[in-house]
Design an enzyme around this catalytic site. Sequence first.
Site, short mmCIF file in Angstrom:
data_model
loop_
_atom_site.label_atom_id
_atom_site.label_comp_id
_atom_site.label_asym_id
_atom_site.label_seq_id
_atom_site.Cartn_x
_atom_site.Cartn_y
_atom_site.Cartn_z
N ARG A 127 -8.73 -0.65 4.17
CA ARG A 127 -7.90 0.37 3.53
C ARG A 127 -6.54 -0.21 3.11
O ARG A 127 -5.94 0.24 2.15
CB ARG A 127 -7.67 1.54 4.49
CG ARG A 127 -8.88 2.43 4.70
CD ARG A 127 -8.50 3.67 5.47
NE ARG A 127 -7.26 4.21 4.92
CZ ARG A 127 -6.36 4.84 5.67
NH1 ARG A 127 -6.56 5.03 6.95
NH2 ARG A 127 -5.24 5.30 5.12
N ASP A 147 4.38 1.29 12.01
CA ASP A 147 3.21 0.56 11.49
C ASP A 147 3.11 -0.85 12.05
O ASP A 147 2.05 -1.48 11.93
CB ASP A 147 3.26 0.51 9.95
CG ASP A 147 3.02 1.87 9.36
OD1 ASP A 147 3.24 2.06 8.14
OD2 ASP A 147 2.64 2.79 10.11
N ARG A 170 -0.85 15.02 12.16
CA ARG A 170 -0.31 14.82 10.81
C ARG A 170 -0.31 16.11 9.98
O ARG A 170 -0.92 16.21 8.92
CB ARG A 170 -1.04 13.70 10.10
CG ARG A 170 -1.04 12.43 10.97
CD ARG A 170 -1.59 11.24 10.28
NE ARG A 170 -0.63 10.66 9.35
CZ ARG A 170 -0.90 9.52 8.68
NH1 ARG A 170 -2.06 8.94 8.81
NH2 ARG A 170 0.01 9.03 7.85
N LYS A 187 0.85 -1.20 0.00
CA LYS A 187 0.00 0.00 0.00
C LYS A 187 0.88 1.25 0.00
O LYS A 187 0.73 2.12 -0.85
CB LYS A 187 -0.89 0.02 1.24
CG LYS A 187 -1.58 1.34 1.50
CD LYS A 187 -2.47 1.36 2.70
CE LYS A 187 -1.77 1.73 3.96
NZ LYS A 187 -1.54 3.18 4.16
N ASN A 188 1.83 1.32 0.90
CA ASN A 188 2.65 2.54 1.02
C ASN A 188 3.71 2.64 -0.07
O ASN A 188 4.34 3.69 -0.22
CB ASN A 188 3.27 2.62 2.41
CG ASN A 188 2.19 2.84 3.47
OD1 ASN A 188 1.04 3.13 3.14
ND2 ASN A 188 2.55 2.64 4.73
C1 EPZ Z 1 3.77 7.36 5.95
O1 EPZ Z 1 2.95 8.39 6.49
C2 EPZ Z 1 2.90 6.11 5.89
N1 EPZ Z 1 1.74 6.36 5.02
C3 EPZ Z 1 2.41 5.74 7.29
O2 EPZ Z 1 1.68 4.52 7.19
C4 EPZ Z 1 3.64 5.50 8.18
O3 EPZ Z 1 3.22 5.21 9.49
C5 EPZ Z 1 4.52 6.77 8.18
O4 EPZ Z 1 4.90 7.09 6.81
C6 EPZ Z 1 5.80 6.57 8.98
O5 EPZ Z 1 6.54 5.52 8.46
C7 EPZ Z 1 1.90 6.29 3.68
O6 EPZ Z 1 2.99 6.05 3.17
C8 EPZ Z 1 0.67 6.52 2.85
P1 EPZ Z 1 5.63 10.91 8.08
P2 EPZ Z 1 3.48 9.93 6.50
O7 EPZ Z 1 5.50 12.13 7.24
O8 EPZ Z 1 4.24 10.20 5.26
C9 EPZ Z 1 5.14 14.25 11.41
C10 EPZ Z 1 -0.14 3.06 7.57
O9 EPZ Z 1 -0.66 2.55 8.57
N2 EPZ Z 1 5.08 15.20 10.27
O10 EPZ Z 1 6.92 10.14 8.06
O11 EPZ Z 1 2.31 10.80 6.79
C11 EPZ Z 1 3.90 13.36 11.46
O12 EPZ Z 1 2.83 14.03 12.09
C12 EPZ Z 1 0.27 4.52 7.58
O13 EPZ Z 1 0.11 2.44 6.50
C13 EPZ Z 1 5.05 16.57 10.56
O14 EPZ Z 1 5.07 16.97 11.71
O15 EPZ Z 1 4.46 9.89 7.74
C14 EPZ Z 1 4.39 12.16 12.21
O16 EPZ Z 1 4.34 12.43 13.59
C15 EPZ Z 1 0.00 5.17 8.91
N3 EPZ Z 1 4.98 17.44 9.51
C16 EPZ Z 1 5.85 12.03 11.75
O17 EPZ Z 1 6.21 13.31 11.22
C17 EPZ Z 1 4.93 17.02 8.21
O18 EPZ Z 1 4.89 17.88 7.30
C18 EPZ Z 1 6.06 10.98 10.67
O19 EPZ Z 1 5.25 11.31 9.58
C19 EPZ Z 1 4.95 15.63 7.95
C20 EPZ Z 1 5.03 14.74 8.99
#
Ligand code: EPZ
Length: 418
Positions: A396, A304, A121, A22-23
Amino acid sequence: MSYVKIEGGTKLEGELSLQGSKNGVLPILAACILCKGRVILKNCPDISDVRDILYTLSFAGVTSTFKEGCLDLDTTDAFPYRFGPELACKTRGGVLLLGACWGRFHEAGMAYPGGCVIGARPIDLHCRVFRQLGATLSEKPEGVFLCGCPEGGRVVLPYPSVGATENAVLAAVCAKGNTVIYGAAREPEVAELCRFLNRAGAKICGIGTSRIGIEGVRGLRGTEYTVSGDRIVAGTYLAAAAVTGGEVCLCGTRHVCMKGIAEYFGRMGNRIYREADRIVINAPKRLKAVPGIVTAPYPAFPTDMQSLTVAMLATAEGDSCVEETVFESRFGVVPELQRMGADIQRNGQSVYIRGMERLQGTTVTAMDLRSGAALVLAGLAAEGETCVDGYEYIARGYEDICGTMRRLGAKTVLAEEK
Ligand code: EPZ
């Protein structure tokens, strides 16, 4: 609404083919906008996040057909579109359309994707990388809007955000000039996106490292690509075998990176071995507790897998501790496991788990994708019947979790709310 009904206590045994990631596929679907022409994606998972993104892409003139895991997209006639809240909030992967649309059309707009149960997020890091690549970016109540031509340059990420790294790559591949991304996320899904883009004519180096180099090209062409297996879904079915003392073989895992995951199964007392295209797990009668598991960006233990691991440790022998450092509220599974008799105490961003011999089946509710899958695992290991409400969350990211578990011997059915 649909729910998963599970009769616990059966060992899982047998073989299954692993679904596509998915990711891995969500950023690739966004990247298709940059490829003028047809893209064929094989081993594409048939999950609602993919269907949602295809629906969203259709508003920008992208046509697609999806049959037996093969996705055929055509972006020849794609055009700039401002995605409203009803589309932006469907799936988090949609935020990647900003980087891809800006890269192709030199304009992009989208309502805020919003938070979810696991955290606020925000997209501040995404906006940061767009500005560092020369975007004129306005943040309004109705969303984020970019214009101007992407200019190659220096992108610095203070935190290795997966999505912000992917958006930086998507915006930079057709930018004027060259880009270096410092502090990039190293998750396998980021590397998969870069490999796909290079197949379509991009010039990316440093793939899989925290320093990604990109030489801007004029445009990308259509291509064909096979999506790798989903490492978190792999971890889920390995965990299903682990909590039931079973033995399961996953096929189609050649390119699946289990770094940061497999060693924890070993520490719980499972025997895991890999051959060319298979991963086999042989579980002990009862798992062993593991103190000191901490989630962090790749190559550490992935967030995850956190809920799934808490569910495994709820019936392990001994005391475990799991700390969540990536998302601020990703322990939604804990109160539901406590209702099944689990002995779990939360203290801030850590949970302390005292393993029970057995959990008791009851009705529980999925709060998000991974906590839903974790509750199915708990039901497999519990005494009696467990009903997991909120199947739409699980759908999902998992293709037919009930049918797959049933083929491994579990007593699981997908039922409709009366
Ligand atoms: C990706 O989300 C994955 N989703 C998530 O999988 C996964 O948990 C996550 O990466 C971490 O590995 C997809 O790829 C579609 P991040 P993403 O940006 O990109 C903060 C699942 O269950 N942050 O690495 O949104 C954020 O709030 C899902 O498959 C900011 O503060 O993750 C979080 O605390 C859940 N500002 C941390 O960074 C930003 O602009 C990590 O987020 C972006 C992120």
